[in-house]
Design an enzyme around this catalytic site. Structure first.
Site, mmCIF file in Angstrom:
data_model
loop_
_atom_site.group_PDB
_atom_site.id
_atom_site.type_symbol
_atom_site.label_atom_id
_atom_site.label_comp_id
_atom_site.label_asym_id
_atom_site.label_seq_id
_atom_site.Cartn_x
_atom_site.Cartn_y
_atom_site.Cartn_z
ATOM 1 N N CYS A 174 0.851 -1.171 -0.003
ATOM 2 C CA CYS A 174 -0.058 0.113 -0.091
ATOM 3 C C CYS A 174 0.812 1.153 -0.013
ATOM 4 O O CYS A 174 1.495 1.725 -1.089
ATOM 5 C CB CYS A 174 -1.097 0.001 1.114
ATOM 6 S SG CYS A 174 -2.460 0.922 0.908
ATOM 7 N N GLU A 225 -1.670 -9.203 3.550
ATOM 8 C CA GLU A 225 -1.574 -9.633 4.882
ATOM 9 C C GLU A 225 -2.928 -10.099 5.356
ATOM 10 O O GLU A 225 -3.104 -10.954 6.475
ATOM 11 C CB GLU A 225 -0.567 -8.701 5.849
ATOM 12 C CG GLU A 225 -1.468 -7.653 6.231
ATOM 13 C CD GLU A 225 -1.073 -6.329 5.318
ATOM 14 O OE1 GLU A 225 -1.141 -6.531 4.125
ATOM 15 O OE2 GLU A 225 -1.474 -5.157 5.645
ATOM 16 N N HIS A 242 -3.831 -5.125 0.598
ATOM 17 C CA HIS A 242 -3.087 -5.522 1.843
ATOM 18 C C HIS A 242 -3.298 -7.085 1.852
ATOM 19 O O HIS A 242 -4.094 -7.671 2.471
ATOM 20 C CB HIS A 242 -3.830 -5.051 2.889
ATOM 21 C CG HIS A 242 -3.657 -3.696 3.199
ATOM 22 N ND1 HIS A 242 -2.572 -3.137 3.918
ATOM 23 C CD2 HIS A 242 -4.313 -2.323 2.948
ATOM 24 C CE1 HIS A 242 -2.472 -1.807 4.092
ATOM 25 N NE2 HIS A 242 -3.526 -1.378 3.328
HETATM 26 N N1 GLN Z 1 -1.768 6.729 2.878
HETATM 27 C C1 GLN Z 1 -1.989 6.131 1.462
HETATM 28 C C2 GLN Z 1 -3.376 6.262 0.976
HETATM 29 O O1 GLN Z 1 -4.261 6.925 1.721
HETATM 30 C C3 GLN Z 1 -1.930 4.487 2.156
HETATM 31 C C4 GLN Z 1 -2.668 3.841 2.676
HETATM 32 C C5 GLN Z 1 -2.215 2.583 3.326
HETATM 33 O O2 GLN Z 1 -1.038 2.360 3.458
HETATM 34 N N2 GLN Z 1 -3.146 1.784 3.867
HETATM 35 O O3 GLN Z 1 -3.526 6.050 -0.257
#
Ligand code: GLN
Length: 545
Positions: free
Chosen positions: A383, A519, A517
């Site tokens: 992410c 995970e 994600h």
């Molecule tokens: N801050 C980033 C976004 O909002 C990544 C978010 C995250 O890593 N869950 O896109």
């Protein structure tokens, strides 16, 4: 017919109610039953989505896009049952629904009160969307005696009456501490905690007593006597070195057996082969790899709960122990970089930059990604970690010096930008910069198509996958050709080709960034392919294979 099991906690917080619930769910499954697990959280936030990870720990996202408590992650990992929006509720959500109804005039002039309106809403939530589960396990967050728990305890008391004691079991998790000065285990806190529960009309029928040493039969009989519980239903829950030992250890103490005996149900004995297999692999690894996790919430490791679990699963898949080295990314921003701190990265067999929000520490993450890329160290960016790796590639591979993310304000090359609209199924979802923060990210499961001849495709062994998201910003597709020409491949895209989901560097031993994600979907019995492959790459890097 569904039976209901309510799990409360007393004496202190952090007793592992979530794990105990997950373990009981898994044990009941191994005896042939279908289970659902649910969590009722007494705090006032509508959901944990807006809470700081360093206060509340990780936000666990479900396929259907709910931001939920991290205990739902334990439930999923232990039982394999995918959690849903209907598996976690908070006081905030209950009140917001009630107040919306009140404004609509749904209460027809009635005075809206905690009893019956709030308790009715809680009971309706418990009863909803159970499907064909034989058991619904319902964990109540917080500790008995907290002011905000009261409506929940009252609701489950009423619920128990409505379905009858033959169909509802109350389990209370407590602590039996050892007092070195007295040289014995103390049962008084447990007695008091049960009294507290009795004062709201709930007599638990089973106690799970957490303790760091075995509770002698005499002490168990004493607890049983004072708390009005059968001695065999006072279960000693000993601390164990690995969470995967919890189902086995609790079962050996009669946990699942006593639950079934309470309901008068006979079933085959639990089949613990799978759990024993996992424990065996965790206890007897054939090697060890060290992963450097360069993040910003390293002061509370619960912030990365599922991540730590998924890495362990990657180790289980490869028969190695995975040692996690948590590094605050800000250390790589120090003026003496690289001299003071570079050894932290040099000693790791792979580098991981996890999810995160906001500007602080991001230059350090970019440096970590650059180190991994230039030194051919396996890199997984999740992410935020993908976004930072793409910014790094833009700056140093594609020569776009002013590359940044619009999350941190304006920049010359918004490599990562705010998505104002996207398609979900047949619906167009829209967002603005000034909108609410809560519940407005790209959330939940989205499909992703994997390009031919990509590492991603060979890792997954499929052309289409589905993974869970939680982010507001996206890698800007307009920079695709500039970045691909410089050597960063966009190997996974949304079906409409607009949202980059996976990037990789073909001329690197293992460099992958994912916008989702992974995970959140890894399980001990089913390690996620990305983590299995990543740990294998770390083993290669460490010359273990
Ligand atoms: N801050 C980033 C976004 O909002 C990544 C978010 C995250 O890593 N869950 O896109």
């Amino acid at each position: 017919m569904t039976r209901f099991i309510f799990i409360t906690g007393g004496v202190v917080s952090s007793l592992g109610k979530g794990l105990a619930s997950a373990a009981l769910g898994s044990l009941l499954q191994t005896r042939g039953f279908k289970v659902r697990l649910r969590k009722l959280d007494p705090y006032l936030n509508i959901d944990p989505g807006t809470m700081s990870p360093t206060q509340h720990g990780e936000v666990f996202v479900t396929d259907d896009g709910a931001e939920t408590d991290l205990d739902l992650g334990h439930y999923e990992r232990f039982t394999g049952v995918s959690a849903r929006r209907t598996d976690n509720i908070t006081t905030g959500r209950i009140y917001s629904d009630i107040l919306a109804k009140e404004r609509r005039g749904d209460y027809l002039g009635a005075t809206v009160q905690v009893i019956p309106h709030v308790t009715d809403e809680i009971k309706a939530f418990i009863r909803s969307d159970i499907g064909d589960a034989d058991f619904l396990l319902c964990e109540i967050g917080g500790t008995v005696g907290d002011i905000e728990s009261l409506p929940f305890l009252e609701a489950i008391r009423q619920f128990g009456n409505e379905v009858g004691s033959a169909n509802a079991l109350f389990i209370h998790v407590t602590l039996v501490p050892y007092l070195p000065a007295a040289g014995e285990l103390k049962t008084k806190p447990t007695q008091h905690s049960v009294k507290e529960l009795l004062s709201v009309g709930i007599q638990p029928s089973m106690l799970l007593c957490r303790s760091d040493m075995p509770i002698p039969p005499d002490q168990r009989r004493k607890i049983a006597l004072f708390c009005n519980i059968l001695p065999e239903r006072v279960i000693a829950a000993l601390d164990v070195p690995s969470i995967y030992q919890v189902p086995i250890s609790y079962s050996e103490q009669g946990f699942d057996e006593q639950v079934l005996s309470y309901f008068g149900i006979e079933a085959p004995p639990p089949d613990l082969k799978r759990w024993r297999g996992i424990v065996d692999r965790v206890q007897h690894p054939e090697g060890e790899v060290t992963i450097a996790i360069v993040g910003k919430y390293t002061s509370l490791l619960d912030s990365y709960k599922s991540l730590a679990e998924a890495l362990t699963h990657g180790g289980i898949a490869n028969n190695v122990r995975v040692k996690l080295q948590w590094l605050d990314s800000e250390i790589f921003e120090r003026p003496d970089y690289p001299y003071g701190v570079i050894h932290h990265l040099e000693s790791a067999h792979a580098i991981l930059v996890p999810g995160g929000f906001g500007n602080r520490g991001t230059e350090g993450m970019i440096r970590a990604a650059q180190f991994a890329r230039e030194r051919s160290v396996p890199y997984l960016g999740i992410c935020f970690g993908m976004q930072m790796a793409v910014i790094e590639a833009a700056r140093h591979m594609a020569g776009l010096k002013g590359a940044g993310s619009s999350e941190f304000g304006e920049c010359e090359h918004p490599i990562v930008g705010l998505m104002t609209e996207w398609v979900r199924g047949n619906e167009l979802e829209q967002r603005t910069n000034s909108g609410d923060l809560g519940g407005t990210m790209r959330l939940g499961a989205y499909p992703c198509l994997l390009g031919e001849d990509t590492r991603a495709r060979s890792i997954y062994g499929a052309a289409e996958i589905s993974e869970r998201h939680r982010h507001r910003y996206e890698v800007n597709i307009n920079y695709r050709s500039a970045l691909e020409d410089a050597g960063l491949r966009f190997s996974g895209l949304s079906p409409d080709g607009q949202l980059p989901e996976i990037v990789e560097i073909p001329h690197h031993p293992w460099f992958v960034g994912v916008q989702f994600h992974p995970e959140l979907k890894s399980k001990p019995f089913e390690p996620h392919p990305l983590f299995a492959s990543y740990i294998e790459a770390a083993m290669h890097h460490s010359r273990l294979v």
